[in-house]
Design an enzyme around this catalytic site. Structure first.
Site, PDB file in Angstrom:
ATOM      1  N   ARG A   1      46.945 -17.046 -22.406  1.00  0.00           N
ATOM      2  CA  ARG A   1      45.560 -17.340 -22.020  1.00  0.00           C
ATOM      3  C   ARG A   1      45.029 -18.608 -22.674  1.00  0.00           C
ATOM      4  O   ARG A   1      43.908 -19.044 -22.406  1.00  0.00           O
ATOM      5  CB  ARG A   1      44.656 -16.163 -22.400  1.00  0.00           C
TER       6      ARG A   1
ATOM      7  N   LYS B   1      55.365 -26.056  -8.989  1.00  0.00           N
ATOM      8  CA  LYS B   1      56.193 -25.536 -10.090  1.00  0.00           C
ATOM      9  C   LYS B   1      56.740 -26.698 -10.907  1.00  0.00           C
ATOM     10  O   LYS B   1      56.709 -26.681 -12.128  1.00  0.00           O
ATOM     11  CB  LYS B   1      57.384 -24.705  -9.580  1.00  0.00           C
TER      12      LYS B   1
ATOM     13  N   LYS C   1      47.426 -19.144 -18.575  1.00  0.00           N
ATOM     14  CA  LYS C   1      47.848 -18.196 -17.547  1.00  0.00           C
ATOM     15  C   LYS C   1      46.683 -17.747 -16.667  1.00  0.00           C
ATOM     16  O   LYS C   1      46.811 -17.648 -15.460  1.00  0.00           O
ATOM     17  CB  LYS C   1      48.516 -16.991 -18.221  1.00  0.00           C
TER      18      LYS C   1
ATOM     19  N   HIS D   1      53.759 -41.683   8.162  1.00  0.00           N
ATOM     20  CA  HIS D   1      52.367 -42.122   8.295  1.00  0.00           C
ATOM     21  C   HIS D   1      51.826 -42.619   6.959  1.00  0.00           C
ATOM     22  O   HIS D   1      50.624 -42.644   6.749  1.00  0.00           O
ATOM     23  CB  HIS D   1      51.517 -40.981   8.861  1.00  0.00           C
TER      24      HIS D   1
ATOM     25  N   GLU E   1      54.577 -25.199  -2.993  1.00  0.00           N
ATOM     26  CA  GLU E   1      54.804 -24.340  -4.153  1.00  0.00           C
ATOM     27  C   GLU E   1      55.896 -24.928  -5.059  1.00  0.00           C
ATOM     28  O   GLU E   1      55.761 -24.936  -6.284  1.00  0.00           O
ATOM     29  CB  GLU E   1      55.149 -22.916  -3.681  1.00  0.00           C
TER      30      GLU E   1
ATOM     31  N   TRP F   1      41.686 -21.785 -25.849  1.00  0.00           N
ATOM     32  CA  TRP F   1      42.013 -22.892 -24.933  1.00  0.00           C
ATOM     33  C   TRP F   1      40.719 -23.670 -24.803  1.00  0.00           C
ATOM     34  O   TRP F   1      39.739 -23.186 -24.233  1.00  0.00           O
ATOM     35  CB  TRP F   1      42.470 -22.346 -23.589  1.00  0.00           C
TER      36      TRP F   1
ATOM     37  N   ASN G   1      35.280 -15.380 -25.390  1.00  0.00           N
ATOM     38  CA  ASN G   1      36.041 -15.963 -24.293  1.00  0.00           C
ATOM     39  C   ASN G   1      35.070 -16.215 -23.153  1.00  0.00           C
ATOM     40  O   ASN G   1      34.304 -15.330 -22.783  1.00  0.00           O
ATOM     41  CB  ASN G   1      37.138 -14.980 -23.858  1.00  0.00           C
ATOM     42  N   GLY G   2      35.093 -17.422 -22.600  1.00  0.00           N
ATOM     43  CA  GLY G   2      34.183 -17.753 -21.509  1.00  0.00           C
ATOM     44  C   GLY G   2      33.445 -19.047 -21.811  1.00  0.00           C
ATOM     45  O   GLY G   2      33.847 -19.805 -22.695  1.00  0.00           O
TER      46      GLY G   2
ATOM     47  N   GLU H   1      53.973 -28.469 -13.027  1.00  0.00           N
ATOM     48  CA  GLU H   1      53.360 -27.770 -14.156  1.00  0.00           C
ATOM     49  C   GLU H   1      54.299 -27.541 -15.316  1.00  0.00           C
ATOM     50  O   GLU H   1      53.863 -27.560 -16.463  1.00  0.00           O
ATOM     51  CB  GLU H   1      52.643 -26.481 -13.728  1.00  0.00           C
TER      52      GLU H   1
ATOM     53  N   CYS I   1      40.483 -17.861 -22.998  1.00  0.00           N
ATOM     54  CA  CYS I   1      40.974 -17.613 -24.342  1.00  0.00           C
ATOM     55  C   CYS I   1      41.383 -16.155 -24.375  1.00  0.00           C
ATOM     56  O   CYS I   1      41.094 -15.401 -23.452  1.00  0.00           O
ATOM     57  CB  CYS I   1      39.879 -17.837 -25.369  1.00  0.00           C
TER      58      CYS I   1
HETATM   59  C1  AGP Z   1      50.922 -20.963 -10.952  1.00  0.00           C
HETATM   60  O1  AGP Z   1      52.150 -21.306 -11.428  1.00  0.00           O
HETATM   61  C2  AGP Z   1      49.781 -21.420 -11.700  1.00  0.00           C
HETATM   62  N1  AGP Z   1      49.933 -21.258 -13.076  1.00  0.00           N
HETATM   63  C3  AGP Z   1      48.409 -21.223 -11.111  1.00  0.00           C
HETATM   64  O2  AGP Z   1      48.359 -22.079 -10.003  1.00  0.00           O
HETATM   65  C4  AGP Z   1      47.942 -19.804 -10.680  1.00  0.00           C
HETATM   66  O3  AGP Z   1      48.667 -19.360  -9.587  1.00  0.00           O
HETATM   67  C5  AGP Z   1      46.443 -19.871 -10.365  1.00  0.00           C
HETATM   68  O4  AGP Z   1      45.756 -20.258 -11.512  1.00  0.00           O
HETATM   69  C6  AGP Z   1      45.890 -18.582  -9.834  1.00  0.00           C
HETATM   70  O5  AGP Z   1      45.993 -17.554 -10.754  1.00  0.00           O
HETATM   71  P1  AGP Z   1      45.723 -16.052 -10.338  1.00  0.00           P
HETATM   72  O6  AGP Z   1      46.755 -15.684  -9.339  1.00  0.00           O
HETATM   73  O7  AGP Z   1      45.855 -15.267 -11.605  1.00  0.00           O
HETATM   74  O8  AGP Z   1      44.345 -16.010  -9.750  1.00  0.00           O
END
Ligand code: AGP
Length: 613
Positions: free
Chosen positions: A27, A492, A608, A511, A488, A74, A100-101, A495, A2
């Protein structure tokens, strides 16, 4: 997971709080709220939904108070709802808290408080905190200046888990208390005013002077002063950090979305990451690392540990470390590493990659390695972030603030930094691959221009995205380093477009997964390693035969061209090719998301910074 903001000063608090929350929405953004000291009472205004919904709450504009706390949530405990939104008050309404936490033992604490007659109105773990403060405050027979501080410190002794907490108390309207453990929190110092935030950019437009609070430290803020205490309530001194970032760097700069802005920032981000570490003549320089040949020779294993995109960057790093330094390198997902009793000792170097530097699993994995005697090195984009304060050594990507949830420039700059780091290791180790290193250095220095060039594919990628955005499944294929970038690209796409996709080593296709290939399915092929391109093409032909549409990213001239779309990117050393080949994949995910009318920067269910397990 959060975001929290706080303000104590002489200006109206609510616009400052909401402004800060808007910048922290990355966040979490399922509900938001503020609490302001208002004529001897604490006025709480909160609701489900995005921060901007706060503007619709009746009376919020009329709040005149100059002290307040705020939160964007969140959900972890309890669904997104008004009741579960922060701030939360205690039963008496005298204390208000944002958090937060995760309080892991909240059920036990709730039971304890329920036995004492306290009632609970939300499903959150947080609600135990203001009630516990009320309990300990009233139990304390000594009514002096330190009473509230003692109560907060006593509460912290009961809490298990992670927290960054802000607290205000109705009867002490000119102060607030904050405390953190395993959750980010910074204090911004102003003139006769002070700010609190989960991160620096959110309040960078108000101040450039920051205090970085460490775990288990408590800060007491008034308008003129900030005092710091350790968990034994001994006063401690903290120095001010001057943060020389430009606040406008965190704005959108005319782009529709942060993600697109950040994709286009990559040439510069890569340039900044290289910085002065790679002089054209002479050896590689890392001011913050003083590794000796003796130490590096003693390392028998490197672990690269991270989550999500950062872990994908680690996979590219593994190839580079093994090739240049001949040190056995393993990559692991932090959430697995921390629980699987990895074999590590003082001869292991553990590298942790985290853009935010606040990812809970990555931090826990780092603490584990430290406890087993390994040396730890953090790669982060955020100066002073938790991971960099835990690690033995830290180096920064200097990619500038990354706001979009989908990580783009962090990935490319992490890979670049690992390449430069591997060269530094190889040079310190006096490896005999001088010519190879010299060539790789040249290649690294050419990367900003090559990334710039790769961005020219934007229009054609958008064109292909328009054709396929309604699909339900896609495949990403590659061999060698192209397989790591396939992972990767697939992440992308998932998400931000919510399209299911799989990334596979092209040779693995037959396979099993080839059974899923049917007419019309889109297959993205990444073909950059000259040694493997022919082999990958054979695999791509196998899916074309079964009716797949193919989107190919390559730096090679492909003769037999029966592909739907080919994106040609500049050629670069295969060790570095993901830095260039990822660009069309990022743009592909971006344009599909836009075609679908989705919120590119804030995809559903994601945040994020993943600061909880
Ligand atoms: C990437 O697009 C993601 N949102 C996610 O996988 C991110 O890379 C991951 O949560 C790690 O975050 P950080 O680099 O801040 O540790």
């Amino acid at each position: 997971m959060c975001g929290i903001v706080g303000y104590i000063g002489n200006q109206k608090a609510s616009p400052i709080l909401i402004n800060g929350l808007l910048r922290l929405e990355y966040r979490g953004y399922d509900s938001a709220g503020i609490a302001v000291m208002e004529s001897g009472e604490i006025s709480v205004m909160k609701d489900k939904g995005r921060v901007k919904n706060l503007y619709n709450i009746k009376g919020i504009d009329d709040l005149k108070g100059t002290v307040g706390i705020a939160h964007t949530r969140w959900a972890t405990h309890g669904v997104p709802s008004k009741e579960n939104s922060h701030p939360h008050k205690d039963n008496s309404g005298e204390f208000a808290v944002v958090h937060n936490g995760i309080i892991e033992n909240y059920s036990d604490l709730k039971e304890f408080l329920t036995d004492k007659g306290y009632k609970f109105y939300s499903q959150t773990d947080t609600e135990v905190i203001p009630n516990l403060v009320h309990y300990y405050y009233n139990k304390d027979e000594k009514d002096d200046e330190q009473r509230l501080l003692r109560a907060v410190s006593r509460v912290c002794k009961d809490l298990k888990g992670s927290y960054a907490i802000e607290l205000i108390y109705k009867n002490k309207p000119d102060m607030m208390i904050v405390v953190r453990k395993d959750s980010p929190l910074v204090i911004g110092k102003g003139y006769k005013e002070n700010y609190i935030s989960s991160d620096i950019p959110a309040i960078l437009s108000f101040t450039k002077e920051f205090y970085l609070i460490d775990d288990n430290e408590i800060a007491v803020l008034t308008r003129d002063n900030v005092e710091f205490y350790n968990s034994d309530l001994e006063k401690i001194e903290k120095k001010i950090e001057n943060i020389d970032w430009n606040a406008t760097a965190a704005e959108k700069d005319g782009f529709d979305d942060y993600m697109l802005k950040e994709i286009y920032e990559q040439p510069n981000a890569v340039r900044e990451t290289i910085g002065s570490r790679l002089p054209e003549e002479g050896v590689c320089i890392f001011d913050d690392l003083k590794f000796t040949k003796e130490y590096l020779s003693s390392i028998n294993k490197i672990y690269i540990v991270a989550c999500g995109t950062a872990m994908h960057a680690g996979l590219v790093g593994k190839n580079i470390f093994e090739k240049l330094c001949r040190i056995n390198t393993e990559v692991d997902v932090a959430s697995e590493f921390r629980y699987r009793d990895p074999i590590i000792d003082d001869k292991t170097l553990c590298i942790y990659i985290s853009q935010s530097g606040e990812t809970a699993d990555t931090i826990a994995a780092l603490k584990l390695a430290k406890s087993k005697g390994a040396k730890t090195l953090a790669i982060s984009n955020v100066i002073g972030s938790s991971i960099t304060r835990e690690a033995d050594y830290s180096i920064y990507t200097h990619a500038g603030p990354e706001i979009a949830v989908a990580s783009t420039k962090a990935y490319t700059s992490q890979v670049v930094l690992m390449a430069v780091l591997a060269i530094y290791f190889a040079e310190t180790l006096e490896q005999d691959n001088v010519a190879e290193i010299k060539e790789l250095k040249r290649d690294i220095l050419s990367l900003p221009g090559k990334v710039e060039n790769a961005l020219k594919c934007n229009k054609r990628v958008a064109e292909f995205a328009r054709k396929v955005f309604q699909e339900k499944d896609m495949f990403f294929l590659g061999r060698g380093v192209d397989q790591t970038v396939a992972l990767e690209g697939s992440l992308k796409l998932k998400e931000i477009s919510y399209i299911h996709s799989e990334a596979y080593a092209a040779g693995e296709l037959k396979h099993g997964p080839i059974a899923l290939i049917e007419k019309g399915i889109t297959v993205v092929g990444i073909l950059t390693d000259p040694k493997l391109v022919e082999k990958s093409i054979s695999n791509i032909q196998e899916v074309i035969t079964r009716g797949a549409k193919t989107f190919i990213v390559t730096n090679q001239e492909l003769l037999n061209n029966n592909f739907e779309m080919v994106i040609r990117i500049p050629e670069v050393n295969p060790l570095l090719s993901p830095i260039v080949s990822v660009i069309p994949l990022q743009l592909f995910a971006y344009h599909i998301s836009k075609e679908k009318g989705l919120d590119v920067d804030k995809p559903r269910n994601l945040a994020k910074s993943v600061t909880v397990e």
